[in-house]
Design an enzyme around this catalytic site. Structure first.
Site, PDB file in Angstrom:
ATOM      1  CG  MET A 172      -2.775   0.376  -7.576  1.00 26.39           C
ATOM      2  SD  MET A 172      -1.303   1.244  -8.179  1.00 26.39           S
ATOM      3  CE  MET A 172      -0.688   0.097  -9.422  1.00 26.39           C
ATOM      4  CG  HIS A 173       0.002  -3.581  -5.744  1.00 24.17           C
ATOM      5  ND1 HIS A 173       0.443  -3.498  -7.049  1.00 24.17           N
ATOM      6  CD2 HIS A 173       0.473  -2.474  -5.110  1.00 24.17           C
ATOM      7  CE1 HIS A 173       1.159  -2.384  -7.189  1.00 24.17           C
ATOM      8  NE2 HIS A 173       1.188  -1.743  -6.040  1.00 24.17           N
ATOM      9  CG  ASP A 210      -4.573   3.532  -5.526  1.00 22.06           C
ATOM     10  OD1 ASP A 210      -3.644   3.227  -6.306  1.00 22.06           O
ATOM     11  OD2 ASP A 210      -4.542   3.261  -4.311  1.00 22.06           O
TER      12      ASP A 210
END
EC number: 2.7.1.17
Length: 498
Positions: free
Chosen positions: A81-82, A239
């Site tokens: 992520m991110h 995820d």
């Protein structure tokens, strides 16, 4: 027999699994890629390394399984992520991707908090933390203005890989929720947040459900992977959302503990208006119109990896952990805090660092190894206690990832959490969640819940030992004091970090 492929784009490697209609994993393949640490606190990767690794993993998977390309009904993705991938007008990355565990953006987080105030939690449901995407965008905007002016779009890691495979640019709600730019309950990009920082909405990718079909493979990518150009590709999810799907966290009362590079305690949330005051993350699920809450330990499995590489002298993980079952609970008064790269929950602190407390001459390598596992688990327990304090009843926790691979650690989790731990028969974590999204998207099942009933089965359970649980509760009280007592020390050490 028909098949689907689940792809999990991790921090250190991409994993691909081939799953049949019974949920059996027929084959799996993985490809590693490097991390780039140019400075302290910086963590980057080359987006093309992800694409090359994914293509290679799929090609090896298909070749080794020996199944016909026409029998593979679809592909879906899970991803770290991110991470920020900035693309130019030609669709190529303008710079290395800035990852979730990059901590350079403390100044930008402070700016976001000051600019938006309580509006941030109302819209994005999460605090401004260094790991999120918005602070990364603002860092590039501030520090690389010429490059930022050339940006035509931003993407998240798994979405970039999917874009390279299909030519279609999009993201799903579960991954978008980790950007700090999504209105989480309204499921749309927030113009209020974008406008506050001068970010044009033209930078933002279209939004999709995790099970939506994005398109089919580009002919070039079909040729490289050995798949058919007609293979359907589904959006996929973050995820942790895919890990939740792959663990069956699809209805109230269910929770999981996932230990990878980072560690997560996650529970299903049905109330879109639930207010955790930013103490834990609140994200859109990969299941349509559902949510989940989670706490994060930034250096969970990474702490064990670091310990092995630093003190294990070439030992495997099995060799490193051999004998820890003979060390009493509490590791002989040795306590570890896993703050190697800062911490996320409950301490949103990029400066804090880890420590061993209570070392003496009687402690062996096994004492230290057990203390590392206990410290990781204590950190995860802090997140679990926040969820319990909100009124959530958690009678059992599904364990996935590295924490599900060692029986001593599973028993330790049961003893520290004070709840039954469940291991799945075929535990594939986020990759299985991605495969389930492809199976559902392809029409194999009427709902994800029915898919989970068919694909997922418990294999073993570990119940807490009352005596060890009582001892760990006492030690947990000590553990929670370490952060407050080392915070100022770590701030004093900051000028000496390189």
């Amino acid at each position: 027999m028909k098949y689907v492929i689940g792809i999990d784009l991790g921090t250190s490697a991409v994993k691909a699994i081939l799953v049949n209609m019974k949920g059996t994993v027929i084959a799996e393949a993985a490809e590693a890629y490097p991390l780039i640490h140019e400075k302290a606190g910086y963590s980057e990767q080359k987006p093309e390394d992800w694409t090359d690794g994914t293509v290679a993993a799929i090609a090896r998977l298909v070749n080794e399984a020996g199944v016909a390309a026409a029998d593979i009904d679809g592909i879906s993705f899970s991803g770290q992520m991110h991470g920020l991938v900035l693309l130019g007008e030609d669709g190529a990355p303008l710079r290395h991707a800035i990852l979730w565990n990059d901590t350079r953006t403390t100044e930008q987080c402070r700016r976001i908090t000051e600019e938006l105030g309580p509006q941030l939690l109302r819209i994005a449901k999460n605090q401004a933390l260094e790991g999120f995407t918005l602070p990364k965008l603002l860092w590039v905007q501030q520090n690389e203005p010429d490059l930022f002016a050339r940006a035509a779009a931003f993407m998240l890691p798994k979405d970039y890989v999917r874009y390279r495979l299909t030519g279609h640019m999009a993201t799903d709600y579960s991954d978008a929720a980790g950007t700090l730019l999504l209105d989480v309950t309204e499921k749309q990009w927030s113009t209020a947040i974008a406008d506050a920082f001068g970010l044009p909405l033209s930078l933002f990718p279209p939004l999709l459900e995790s099970s939506d079909c994005v398109g089919t493979l580009l002919p070039e990518m079909a040729g490289k992977t050995g798949l058919s150009p007609q293979t359907k590709v589904y959006a996929g999810g973050a995820d942790n959302a895919c890990g939740a799907i792959g663990a069956g966290i699809l209805h109230p009362g269910t929770a999981m503990c996932s230990i990878g590079t980072s560690g997560v305690v996650l529970a299903y949330e049905e109330n879109r208006c639930a207010d955790y005051e930013g103490k834990v993350h609140f994200f859109n699920h990969g299941l349509t119109n559902a949510y989940y809450v989670m706490g994060v330990t930034l250096a969970a499995g990474y702490s064990l990896q670091w310990f092995k590489e630093t003190f294990g002298h070439g030992l495997s993980f099995d060799e490193l952990l051999n004998g820890i079952e003979d060390i009493p609970a509490g590791s002989g008064g040795l306590l570890f805090t896993p703050y190697l790269v800062g911490e996320r929950t409950p301490h949103a602190d990029a400066v804090i660092r880890g420590s061993f407390i209570g070392m003496d001459g009687s402690h062996t390598l096994q004492h230290f190894a057990r203390a590392v596992l206990e410290g990781i688990t204590f950190s995860l327990k802090e997140s679990l206690e926040i969820l319990r304090a909100s009124g959530k009843e958690i009678s059992a926790v599904i364990s996935i990832g590295g924490g599900a691979r060692n029986e001593t650690w599973l028993q330790m989790q049961a003893d520290i959490f004070g709840t039954e731990m469940v291991k799945l028969k075929s535990e594939q974590g986020p990759a299985m969640g991605a495969a389930m999204l492809a199976a559902y998207g392809a029409g194999w099942f009427p709902t994800l819940e029915v898919c989970a009933d068919a694909f997922l089965m418990a294999s073993e359970r570990w119940k807490p030992d009352p005596n060890r649980n009582e001892m760990y509760e006492q030690l947990f009280d000590v553990y929670r004091q370490v952060y407050a007592n080392t915070q100022s020390l770590n701030e004093g050490l900051l000028p000496f970090r390189r």
